[in-house]
Motif scaffolding. Sequence first.
Motif, PDB file in Angstrom:
ATOM      1  N   ILE A 179       1.181  -1.083   0.085  1.00 55.52           N
ATOM      2  CA  ILE A 179      -0.304  -0.290   0.148  1.00 55.52           C
ATOM      3  C   ILE A 179       1.021   1.006  -0.250  1.00 55.52           C
ATOM      4  CG2 ILE A 179      -1.940   1.451   1.211  1.00 55.52           C
ATOM      5  CD1 ILE A 179      -2.691  -1.417   2.223  1.00 55.52           C
ATOM      6  N   ARG A 180       0.838   2.302  -1.294  1.00 55.02           N
ATOM      7  CA  ARG A 180       1.076   3.758  -1.136  1.00 55.02           C
ATOM      8  C   ARG A 180       0.669   4.259   0.284  1.00 55.02           C
ATOM      9  NH1 ARG A 180       4.114   5.604  -5.863  1.00 55.02           N
ATOM     10  NH2 ARG A 180       5.483   7.336  -4.794  1.00 55.02           N
ATOM     11  N   SER A 199      -2.605  14.893  14.918  1.00 53.45           N
ATOM     12  CA  SER A 199      -3.351  16.006  14.417  1.00 53.45           C
ATOM     13  C   SER A 199      -2.749  16.333  12.926  1.00 53.45           C
ATOM     14  CB  SER A 199      -2.907  17.698  15.137  1.00 53.45           C
ATOM     15  OG  SER A 199      -1.558  17.679  15.499  1.00 53.45           O
ATOM     16  N   ARG A 200      -1.271  15.167  12.943  1.00 49.91           N
ATOM     17  CA  ARG A 200      -0.698  15.650  11.528  1.00 49.91           C
ATOM     18  C   ARG A 200      -0.807  14.706  10.709  1.00 49.91           C
ATOM     19  NH1 ARG A 200       2.653  17.426  15.807  1.00 49.91           N
ATOM     20  NH2 ARG A 200       3.121  14.943  16.009  1.00 49.91           N
ATOM     21  N   GLY A 201      -1.645  13.692  11.097  1.00 48.97           N
ATOM     22  CA  GLY A 201      -2.249  12.584   9.827  1.00 48.97           C
ATOM     23  C   GLY A 201      -1.463  11.237  11.138  1.00 48.97           C
ATOM     24  N   TYR A 202      -1.609   9.930  10.585  1.00 49.67           N
ATOM     25  CA  TYR A 202      -1.613   8.901  10.605  1.00 49.67           C
ATOM     26  C   TYR A 202       0.520   9.298  10.814  1.00 49.67           C
ATOM     27  CZ  TYR A 202      -6.134   7.535   9.502  1.00 49.67           C
ATOM     28  OH  TYR A 202      -7.256   7.173  10.199  1.00 49.67           O
ATOM     29  N   GLN A 203       0.273   7.999  11.463  1.00 49.09           N
ATOM     30  CA  GLN A 203       2.180   7.802  11.887  1.00 49.09           C
ATOM     31  C   GLN A 203       1.801   6.420  11.913  1.00 49.09           C
ATOM     32  OE1 GLN A 203       4.346   9.933  11.698  1.00 49.09           O
ATOM     33  NE2 GLN A 203       3.391  11.420  11.478  1.00 49.09           N
ATOM     34  N   LEU A 204       2.393   5.499  11.044  1.00 47.52           N
ATOM     35  CA  LEU A 204       2.755   3.982  11.452  1.00 47.52           C
ATOM     36  C   LEU A 204       4.146   3.489  11.998  1.00 47.52           C
ATOM     37  CD1 LEU A 204       1.441   3.065   7.332  1.00 47.52           C
ATOM     38  CD2 LEU A 204      -0.060   3.932   9.834  1.00 47.52           C
ATOM     39  N   LYS A 205       4.176   2.175  12.626  1.00 51.35           N
ATOM     40  CA  LYS A 205       5.226   1.652  13.227  1.00 51.35           C
ATOM     41  C   LYS A 205       5.271   0.171  11.816  1.00 51.35           C
ATOM     42  CE  LYS A 205       5.604   4.227  17.142  1.00 51.35           C
ATOM     43  NZ  LYS A 205       5.944   3.868  18.902  1.00 51.35           N
ATOM     44  N   GLN A 221      -4.333   8.926   2.183  1.00 50.54           N
ATOM     45  CA  GLN A 221      -4.848   9.083   3.699  1.00 50.54           C
ATOM     46  C   GLN A 221      -6.238   7.928   2.972  1.00 50.54           C
ATOM     47  OE1 GLN A 221      -5.057  11.928   7.099  1.00 50.54           O
ATOM     48  NE2 GLN A 221      -7.461  11.474   7.456  1.00 50.54           N
ATOM     49  N   GLU A 222      -6.860   8.415   2.126  1.00 53.45           N
ATOM     50  CA  GLU A 222      -8.625   7.859   2.163  1.00 53.45           C
ATOM     51  C   GLU A 222      -8.671   6.445   1.849  1.00 53.45           C
ATOM     52  OE1 GLU A 222     -12.962   9.014  -0.645  1.00 53.45           O
ATOM     53  OE2 GLU A 222     -11.081  10.141  -0.986  1.00 53.45           O
ATOM     54  N   ASP A 223      -7.510   6.125   0.672  1.00 52.26           N
ATOM     55  CA  ASP A 223      -7.079   4.649   0.287  1.00 52.26           C
ATOM     56  C   ASP A 223      -6.468   4.093   1.669  1.00 52.26           C
ATOM     57  OD1 ASP A 223      -7.152   3.111  -1.714  1.00 52.26           O
ATOM     58  OD2 ASP A 223      -4.725   3.065  -1.437  1.00 52.26           O
ATOM     59  N   PHE A 224      -5.781   4.398   1.900  1.00 47.65           N
ATOM     60  CA  PHE A 224      -5.414   3.997   3.449  1.00 47.65           C
ATOM     61  C   PHE A 224      -6.157   3.600   4.535  1.00 47.65           C
ATOM     62  CE2 PHE A 224      -3.289   3.615   7.476  1.00 47.65           C
ATOM     63  CZ  PHE A 224      -2.338   3.083   7.379  1.00 47.65           C
ATOM     64  N   GLU A 225      -7.553   4.652   4.507  1.00 48.52           N
ATOM     65  CA  GLU A 225      -8.486   4.039   5.622  1.00 48.52           C
ATOM     66  C   GLU A 225      -9.389   3.393   5.067  1.00 48.52           C
ATOM     67  OE1 GLU A 225      -8.541   8.337   8.304  1.00 48.52           O
ATOM     68  OE2 GLU A 225      -9.392   8.018   5.967  1.00 48.52           O
ATOM     69  N   ASN A 226      -9.841   3.195   4.058  1.00 51.96           N
ATOM     70  CA  ASN A 226     -10.341   2.376   3.276  1.00 51.96           C
ATOM     71  C   ASN A 226      -9.901   0.758   3.402  1.00 51.96           C
ATOM     72  OD1 ASN A 226     -11.977   4.822   2.588  1.00 51.96           O
ATOM     73  ND2 ASN A 226     -11.503   4.623   0.913  1.00 51.96           N
TER      74      ASN A 226
END
Length: 232
Positions: A179-180, A199-205, A221-226
């Motif tokens: 996933i990009r 507040s700055r968006g998603y942070q992934l580990k 972000q939308e594609d990631f959330e979906n």
Amino acid sequence: MSLFFILTFFSVAGMTALVLTQFVVRPLLQIQIITHVSFIFWLFFEFFLISIAVHTVNHLITQHPFLDVTEYLQTLKYTLLVTVLPYFLAILLLYVQEQLQVVEELTLKVNRPINIENVNINDENGKVVMSLNSKNVVYFKSEDNYILLYYNVDNQLKKELIRTNLKKLELELNHPNFIRIHRSYMINSQNLVSAVKTSRGYQLKMDLASEVQLPVSGTYQEDFENRLIQKR
């Protein structure tokens, strides 16, 4: 020269330096303050810059030698007077943000199946550079005309520099688990450990790379959330 004039002059110099560090230095150096440690380091660095500004004003007013250490130590108390209120408010805001759970943990809705499929990683000429099990791919990072492949070997994170670009690689792999998330990053969702929304968006580990936080940009972000996120 009156005490009121001197204090006012120091205050203006200190506040000017404070504004410059927040709205010029930080954006220019692209400094991101996302942890308590980085916040504390930034406070010390900013306090030092402001103290230099106040010391310079003191030098212009009193004509003391600029390199007079004793005089510099004396001006630190004026710096403290200028910065104590905004620093107190900044610390208070950080505390309130945590208490109000501005940073919310999200639950991943993906199952991580054991995928035995092999994937081929090609260079820019289509030559296969690496072939490995898809579950061992952790993430990709763009580096100019190259990409860095981070992958798992016996529970050790390894990396390989490959001459290609992320857009080309994304089209070639066309894999549901890849996933990009950013113009510079593509992840393997099988190795996604946590997703935190700030507040700055998603942070992934990612697995084996928990000390690194990968950002999800607004474009993806939308594609990631979906595909991955189930909000509480």
